[in-house]
Design a protein around this motif. Sequence first.
Motif, PDB file in Angstrom:
ATOM      1  N   VAL A  34     -57.189   1.365  32.159  1.00  0.00           N
ATOM      2  CA  VAL A  34     -56.663   2.759  32.169  1.00  0.00           C
ATOM      3  C   VAL A  34     -57.959   3.284  31.655  1.00  0.00           C
ATOM      4  O   VAL A  34     -58.523   3.267  30.569  1.00  0.00           O
ATOM      5  CB  VAL A  34     -55.787   2.807  31.307  1.00  0.00           C
ATOM      6  N   PRO A  36     -60.172   6.623  30.145  1.00  0.00           N
ATOM      7  CA  PRO A  36     -59.935   7.608  29.260  1.00  0.00           C
ATOM      8  C   PRO A  36     -59.972   8.750  29.998  1.00  0.00           C
ATOM      9  O   PRO A  36     -60.633   9.095  31.028  1.00  0.00           O
ATOM     10  CB  PRO A  36     -61.195   7.505  28.258  1.00  0.00           C
ATOM     11  N   THR A  66     -52.993   2.982  22.159  1.00  0.00           N
ATOM     12  CA  THR A  66     -53.354   4.115  23.113  1.00  0.00           C
ATOM     13  C   THR A  66     -52.641   5.324  22.837  1.00  0.00           C
ATOM     14  O   THR A  66     -51.300   5.212  22.451  1.00  0.00           O
ATOM     15  CB  THR A  66     -52.873   3.568  24.467  1.00  0.00           C
ATOM     16  N   ARG A  68     -51.858   9.251  24.065  1.00  0.00           N
ATOM     17  CA  ARG A  68     -51.711   9.897  25.332  1.00  0.00           C
ATOM     18  C   ARG A  68     -51.222  11.255  24.776  1.00  0.00           C
ATOM     19  O   ARG A  68     -50.135  11.411  24.278  1.00  0.00           O
ATOM     20  CB  ARG A  68     -50.569   8.991  26.277  1.00  0.00           C
ATOM     21  N   SER A  70     -49.983  15.001  26.595  1.00  0.00           N
ATOM     22  CA  SER A  70     -49.391  15.723  27.897  1.00  0.00           C
ATOM     23  C   SER A  70     -48.882  16.905  27.823  1.00  0.00           C
ATOM     24  O   SER A  70     -48.338  17.358  26.531  1.00  0.00           O
ATOM     25  CB  SER A  70     -48.909  14.880  28.934  1.00  0.00           C
ATOM     26  N   LEU A  75     -51.736  15.469  32.308  1.00  0.00           N
ATOM     27  CA  LEU A  75     -52.296  14.746  31.177  1.00  0.00           C
ATOM     28  C   LEU A  75     -53.641  15.338  30.602  1.00  0.00           C
ATOM     29  O   LEU A  75     -54.777  15.606  31.199  1.00  0.00           O
ATOM     30  CB  LEU A  75     -52.812  13.303  31.737  1.00  0.00           C
ATOM     31  N   TYR A  77     -55.043  13.954  27.613  1.00  0.00           N
ATOM     32  CA  TYR A  77     -55.828  12.961  26.863  1.00  0.00           C
ATOM     33  C   TYR A  77     -55.114  11.530  26.948  1.00  0.00           C
ATOM     34  O   TYR A  77     -54.053  11.581  26.848  1.00  0.00           O
ATOM     35  CB  TYR A  77     -55.911  13.552  25.226  1.00  0.00           C
ATOM     36  N   ARG A  78     -56.030  10.729  27.156  1.00  0.00           N
ATOM     37  CA  ARG A  78     -55.439   9.332  26.958  1.00  0.00           C
ATOM     38  C   ARG A  78     -56.692   8.396  26.609  1.00  0.00           C
ATOM     39  O   ARG A  78     -57.700   8.205  27.341  1.00  0.00           O
ATOM     40  CB  ARG A  78     -55.036   8.990  28.463  1.00  0.00           C
ATOM     41  N   LYS A  79     -56.735   7.735  25.560  1.00  0.00           N
ATOM     42  CA  LYS A  79     -57.594   6.991  25.235  1.00  0.00           C
ATOM     43  C   LYS A  79     -56.923   5.600  24.374  1.00  0.00           C
ATOM     44  O   LYS A  79     -55.960   5.889  23.412  1.00  0.00           O
ATOM     45  CB  LYS A  79     -58.825   7.599  24.559  1.00  0.00           C
ATOM     46  N   THR A  80     -57.685   4.511  24.225  1.00  0.00           N
ATOM     47  CA  THR A  80     -57.236   3.248  23.523  1.00  0.00           C
ATOM     48  C   THR A  80     -58.265   3.171  22.673  1.00  0.00           C
ATOM     49  O   THR A  80     -59.330   3.386  22.574  1.00  0.00           O
ATOM     50  CB  THR A  80     -57.195   2.229  24.439  1.00  0.00           C
ATOM     51  N   GLU A 110     -47.999  10.825  22.603  1.00  0.00           N
ATOM     52  CA  GLU A 110     -47.217   9.342  22.499  1.00  0.00           C
ATOM     53  C   GLU A 110     -48.304   8.430  22.044  1.00  0.00           C
ATOM     54  O   GLU A 110     -49.560   8.395  22.268  1.00  0.00           O
ATOM     55  CB  GLU A 110     -46.824   9.130  23.814  1.00  0.00           C
ATOM     56  N   THR A 117     -43.760   1.847  21.733  1.00  0.00           N
ATOM     57  CA  THR A 117     -44.055   3.294  22.322  1.00  0.00           C
ATOM     58  C   THR A 117     -43.290   4.281  21.410  1.00  0.00           C
ATOM     59  O   THR A 117     -42.025   3.965  20.974  1.00  0.00           O
ATOM     60  CB  THR A 117     -44.179   3.542  23.708  1.00  0.00           C
TER      61      THR A 117
END
Length: 147
Positions: A34, A36, A66, A68, A70, A75, A77-80, A110, A117
């Motif tokens: 996945v 970022p 992670t 997330r 939205s 989307l 932002y998404r980062k682990t 999230e 989750t």
Amino acid sequence: MNRRALLRATAGAFGVALAGCAATGGDRPTPTTVAPVASDLVRSGIGPFPHGISVSNPGDDSVSVTVRVSRDDDLLYRKTHRVPPGDTERTVAGITEGSFPEGNRTVRIEFASGDRTRGVTVEVHDCLGDVICSVGSDGLDVIYSIC
């Protein structure tokens, strides 16, 4: 056995071996990663941000979380993030001063860790404080502050 016969036999066996590899290669799952995602509205880092996104890990082991963010179907932002044990609160990202369209300042934040989750939908305005996810042995808890 003459040299031509030996070459034909070797080439035939090699071709069958390759065909077998190609036939079974499709049965194996391919690993996925996945990537970022960041936008002008949500950035990674410790800030300072007007609206921080934080994770706390009071446990004894490091955890991966992670995050997330939205808005509608976008989307942002998404980062682990890897959070070490004993962290009371670590800012990992934040909502910036970027301009949201009038009338639509709602975002969904999230958090996911393992098979757990949790998320929250918030309205971004001057009174919104930080959004904090706490990772515990009994699951994820998400809180946020407003004035």
